[in-house]
Design an enzyme around this catalytic site. Structure first.
Site, PDB file in Angstrom:
ATOM      1  N   CYS A 230      14.174  11.353   5.584  1.00 56.07           N
ATOM      2  CA  CYS A 230      14.028  10.846   6.794  1.00 56.07           C
ATOM      3  C   CYS A 230      15.459  10.952   7.640  1.00 56.07           C
ATOM      4  CB  CYS A 230      13.651   9.364   7.116  1.00 56.07           C
ATOM      5  SG  CYS A 230      14.644   8.264   5.999  1.00 56.07           S
TER       6      CYS A 230
ATOM      7  N   LYS B 176       0.850  -1.120  -0.080  1.00 57.14           N
ATOM      8  CA  LYS B 176      -0.164  -0.100   0.042  1.00 57.14           C
ATOM      9  C   LYS B 176       0.795   1.259  -0.051  1.00 57.14           C
ATOM     10  CE  LYS B 176      -1.829   3.037   2.060  1.00 57.14           C
ATOM     11  NZ  LYS B 176      -1.640   4.312   1.734  1.00 57.14           N
TER      12      LYS B 176
ATOM     13  N   GLU C 260      10.147  16.356  14.007  1.00 53.89           N
ATOM     14  CA  GLU C 260      10.369  16.172  12.261  1.00 53.89           C
ATOM     15  C   GLU C 260       9.513  17.136  11.491  1.00 53.89           C
ATOM     16  OE1 GLU C 260       9.599  12.442  10.421  1.00 53.89           O
ATOM     17  OE2 GLU C 260      11.516  12.326   9.745  1.00 53.89           O
TER      18      GLU C 260
ATOM     19  N   GLU D 255      10.209   1.932  10.372  1.00 49.06           N
ATOM     20  CA  GLU D 255      11.333   2.981   9.822  1.00 49.06           C
ATOM     21  C   GLU D 255      10.423   4.550  10.083  1.00 49.06           C
ATOM     22  OE1 GLU D 255      12.554   5.736   8.694  1.00 49.06           O
ATOM     23  OE2 GLU D 255      13.901   5.267   6.950  1.00 49.06           O
TER      24      GLU D 255
ATOM     25  N   GLU E 100      -1.215   7.355  -0.840  1.00 44.90           N
ATOM     26  CA  GLU E 100      -2.090   7.615  -1.881  1.00 44.90           C
ATOM     27  C   GLU E 100      -1.700   8.767  -2.939  1.00 44.90           C
ATOM     28  OE1 GLU E 100      -4.442   8.732   1.758  1.00 44.90           O
ATOM     29  OE2 GLU E 100      -4.575  10.880   0.831  1.00 44.90           O
TER      30      GLU E 100
HETATM   31  P1  NDP Z   1       2.196   8.779   7.052  1.00 42.88           P
HETATM   32  O1  NDP Z   1       3.043   8.115   8.196  1.00 42.88           O
HETATM   33  O2  NDP Z   1       0.763   9.323   7.385  1.00 42.88           O
HETATM   34  O3  NDP Z   1       1.993   7.888   5.747  1.00 42.88           O
HETATM   35  C1  NDP Z   1       2.684   6.939   5.459  1.00 42.88           C
HETATM   36  C2  NDP Z   1       2.059   5.509   4.747  1.00 42.88           C
HETATM   37  O4  NDP Z   1       1.265   5.284   5.832  1.00 42.88           O
HETATM   38  C3  NDP Z   1       1.155   6.076   3.719  1.00 42.88           C
HETATM   39  O5  NDP Z   1       1.135   5.158   2.986  1.00 42.88           O
HETATM   40  C4  NDP Z   1      -0.098   6.185   4.594  1.00 42.88           C
HETATM   41  O6  NDP Z   1      -1.265   6.367   3.780  1.00 42.88           O
HETATM   42  C5  NDP Z   1      -0.188   5.260   5.378  1.00 42.88           C
HETATM   43  N1  NDP Z   1      -0.828   5.228   6.671  1.00 42.88           N
HETATM   44  C6  NDP Z   1      -1.372   6.294   7.165  1.00 42.88           C
HETATM   45  N2  NDP Z   1      -2.284   6.032   8.466  1.00 42.88           N
HETATM   46  C7  NDP Z   1      -2.323   4.627   8.378  1.00 42.88           C
HETATM   47  C8  NDP Z   1      -3.084   3.738   9.158  1.00 42.88           C
HETATM   48  N3  NDP Z   1      -3.800   4.108  10.123  1.00 42.88           N
HETATM   49  N4  NDP Z   1      -2.715   2.465   8.856  1.00 42.88           N
HETATM   50  C9  NDP Z   1      -2.047   1.920   7.891  1.00 42.88           C
HETATM   51  N5  NDP Z   1      -1.262   3.026   7.029  1.00 42.88           N
HETATM   52  C10 NDP Z   1      -1.614   4.252   7.188  1.00 42.88           C
HETATM   53  O7  NDP Z   1       2.885  10.095   6.640  1.00 42.88           O
HETATM   54  P2  NDP Z   1       2.398  11.486   6.132  1.00 42.88           P
HETATM   55  O8  NDP Z   1       2.571  11.578   4.731  1.00 42.88           O
HETATM   56  O9  NDP Z   1       1.108  11.836   6.951  1.00 42.88           O
HETATM   57  O10 NDP Z   1       3.460  12.247   6.822  1.00 42.88           O
HETATM   58  C11 NDP Z   1       3.405  12.589   8.056  1.00 42.88           C
HETATM   59  C12 NDP Z   1       4.915  12.814   8.753  1.00 42.88           C
HETATM   60  O11 NDP Z   1       5.495  11.449   8.638  1.00 42.88           O
HETATM   61  C13 NDP Z   1       5.778  13.644   7.836  1.00 42.88           C
HETATM   62  O12 NDP Z   1       5.325  15.135   7.951  1.00 42.88           O
HETATM   63  C14 NDP Z   1       7.198  13.212   8.040  1.00 42.88           C
HETATM   64  O13 NDP Z   1       7.298  13.848   9.306  1.00 42.88           O
HETATM   65  C15 NDP Z   1       6.919  11.966   8.366  1.00 42.88           C
HETATM   66  N6  NDP Z   1       7.249  10.992   7.021  1.00 42.88           N
HETATM   67  C16 NDP Z   1       8.436  10.106   7.532  1.00 42.88           C
HETATM   68  C17 NDP Z   1       8.978   9.454   6.438  1.00 42.88           C
HETATM   69  C18 NDP Z   1      10.165   8.801   6.784  1.00 42.88           C
HETATM   70  O14 NDP Z   1      10.970   8.180   5.647  1.00 42.88           O
HETATM   71  N7  NDP Z   1      10.476   8.239   7.935  1.00 42.88           N
HETATM   72  C19 NDP Z   1       8.367   9.607   5.118  1.00 42.88           C
HETATM   73  C20 NDP Z   1       7.260  10.273   5.006  1.00 42.88           C
HETATM   74  C21 NDP Z   1       6.802  10.837   6.110  1.00 42.88           C
HETATM   75  P3  NDP Z   1      -1.597   7.678   3.072  1.00 42.88           P
HETATM   76  O15 NDP Z   1      -0.669   8.899   3.132  1.00 42.88           O
HETATM   77  O16 NDP Z   1      -1.779   7.132   1.460  1.00 42.88           O
HETATM   78  O17 NDP Z   1      -3.132   8.157   3.443  1.00 42.88           O
END
Ligand code: NDP
Length: 489
Positions: A283, A174, A384, A249, A177
């Site tokens: 990250c 998954k 972050e 991660e 989105e």
């Molecule tokens: P999220 O952690 O919300 O999203 C990462 C993935 O998890 C996406 O595919 C998302 O789906 C999915 N997801 C969200 N909620 C759930 C759930 N309840 N159960 C299962 N899957 C879920 O990242 P965001 O895009 O909202 O970013 C938020 C913050 O995360 C950023 O501002 C940043 O600080 C951090 N981040 C860290 C990353 C890293 O590499 N460690 C990468 C990206 C973000 P979808 O987005 O499609 O709804």
């Protein structure tokens, strides 16, 4: 053609929902894709379960699994231009950066393919009893839910898909989105390479809609997630009732420590790259600059002068050096962190706002921002922000540098700059982080483990440990000369 991939078939979402994907650089429509929900995720889990329990993939010899992954690497190289373009349109990142990513992605498949083909880590155990043949073998965990973010969509996917398949698992992927296209492309290549139906499944949709069911379904054995800390905590709790294996991660708030004897020009250059690469949406970004007091003024002046010159632009602007943020909501979050930092006493040295250039007006751009005189308690230092925001703190001694660097609930990466190799090694060993760079920032190789200490995550990706995450060790004890034991006589 529909974009969900379930049991070897391309299919539309059960409820008929679709989503528009728009390029963050200028808002243009990239494509409309199917948007799955809980029913689609359940169907994908069923397909992955069936493929694991009855399909050929888990029992395929490791060497053959390895060969298939190497074939995928070849196909990725063949289709590099199309994948790089798709990644840049979804994320807004510069095309040249997507091209680098594609090289790393092919290397990742090649590495895990070779690791699988090399025969792995099964071993004989000497029990001290010549009548016993004892072996530890490594088997796949089962059905894996792989949930990936938008910042490095295909790279983060490759770090999960390649070891999961190398180990013989089946999976449901998954992606975010916001950035689905390279995941769709990868499914096509896996099928072309000959992966059996049902071993790889793709569900598109939101986290709560399509992602959450993948973390609670009792037919799923493991969840591997990369993304934000809040979501990671949520997923860990959601997976607890069915005691799934977990790999997380969750990013970092990574220190970049510059001692006064650092090679000035190189350290400034890397300090910029450490934080402003991909607009800070990395990250491992070196978002906390710790500078030794006596170097502070000269170093920050030069850094700010160069940060002001960073040219922003879209994926295909060859003069641009940095791109937009992923979404309007994400830019607002970054803006809120900067505003909070200023309220708490940080000094704005550059940026701190959207660019004036009207040509960038339709994208989610934010200027490279440097906040000086920061302190560890500020939210912009602690959390972050995941944007182009550098906070600067000063230190006097080695001990103070280490204390400041480790004063975070994260522990993903850190950098240390000095020409004194003894000092560099001491600091590297005292940093509580999964990766430490000395006189460098950001490089990684698939042969070396990647992951976080503290709240940066659970487990490791890449390297032999990255394969082990997707394996269960099984001890098989064979008594070659069984005799009655008469225990109860
Ligand atoms: P999220 O952690 O919300 O999203 C990462 C993935 O998890 C996406 O595919 C998302 O789906 C999915 N997801 C969200 N909620 C759930 C759930 N309840 N159960 C299962 N899957 C879920 O990242 P965001 O895009 O909202 O970013 C938020 C913050 O995360 C950023 O501002 C940043 O600080 C951090 N981040 C860290 C990353 C890293 O590499 N460690 C990468 C990206 C973000 P979808 O987005 O499609 O709804």
């Amino acid at each position: 053609m529909p974009e969900l991939f379930i049991g070897g078939r391309w299919t539309a979402a059960v409820d008929g929902h679709v989503r528009e994907i728009r390029c963050p650089a200028d808002g243009t429509l990239v494509a409309t894709v199917d948007e799955g929900g809980p029913k689609d995720s359940a169907a994908a889990v069923a397909a992955a379960r069936d493929a694991f329990d009855r399909g050929p993939w888990p029992g395929t010899p490791a060497a053959d699994r390895g060969r298939l992954l190497i074939r995928v690497a070849d196909l990725l190289e063949r289709d590099k231009d199309a994948f790089a373009r798709a990644e840049s349109l979804d994320t807004g990142k510069r095309l040249v950066e997507s091209e680098y990513d594609l090289d790393d992605i092919a290397n990742c498949f090649r590495y895990f393919g070779s690791l699988a083909a090399s025969g792995g880590t099964d071993r004989a155990v000497d029990t001290g009893d010549p009548a016993v043949d004892s072996r530890v073998v490594h088997e796949p965990v089962g059905v894996c839910s792989l949930i990936t973010p938008w910042n490095y969509p295909l790279l983060q996917t490759a770090w999960k898909v390649a070891p999961a398949l190398a180990a013989g698992n089946t999976f449901v992927l998954k992606p975010s989105e916001l950035t689905p296209h390279t995941a769709i492309g990868l499914m096509r290549l896996l099928a072309e390479a000959g992966l059996p139906d049902g071993a790889a499944n793709l569900v598109l949709g939101t986290g709560p809609g399509a992602g959450a069911p993948l973390t609670t379904d009792e037919r799923v054995d493991m969840v591997s997630f990369t993304g934000g800390l809040a979501t990671g905590r949520h997923i860990m709790a959601a997976a607890a009732p069915t005691v799934k294996k977990i790999a997380l991660e969750l990013g970092g708030k990574n220190p970049n420590i510059v001692f006064a004897d650092a090679e000035f020009d190189t350290a400034v250059d890397y300090a910029l790259m450490a934080v402003f690469l991909h607009a800070g949406q990395v990250c491992s970004a070196g978002a906390r600059l710790l500078v030794q007091e006596k170097l502070h003024d000269a170093f920050v002046d030069e850094l700010v002068a160069r940060a002001r010159r960073i040219r922003l632009g879209g994926p295909f602007d060859e003069q641009a050096r940095s791109g937009p943020l992923i979404s309007a909501a994400h830019r607002e979050k970054v803006e809120a962190y900067v505003a909070a930092g200023l309220d708490e006493g940080a000094v704005l040295r550059c940026g701190g706002r959207r660019p004036d250039d009207p040509a960038l007006g339709d994208g989610f751009y934010y200027l490279p921002t440097v906040l000086d005189d920061c302190t560890p308690g500020m939210s912009v230092v602690r959390d972050e922000s995941f944007g182009p925001v550098l906070t600067v703190e000063r230190f006097r001694s080695e001990d103070e540098a280490v204390a400041l660097a480790n004063d975070t609930f994260y522990g993903l990466t850190g950098g240390v700059w000095t020409q004194d190799s003894g000092l560099a090694q001491r600091v590297a060993s005292r940093l509580r982080a999964g990766t430490v760079w000395i006189n460098d920032f950001h490089p990684y190789v698939p042969q070396a483990e990647w992951g976080g200490m503290k709240q940066s995550g659970v487990g490791r990706e890449l390297g032999p440990a990255g394969l082990a995450e997707y394996q269960e060790a099984k001890h098989i004890w064979r008594n070659t000369a069984p005799r009655p034991q008469r225990w109860f006589e």
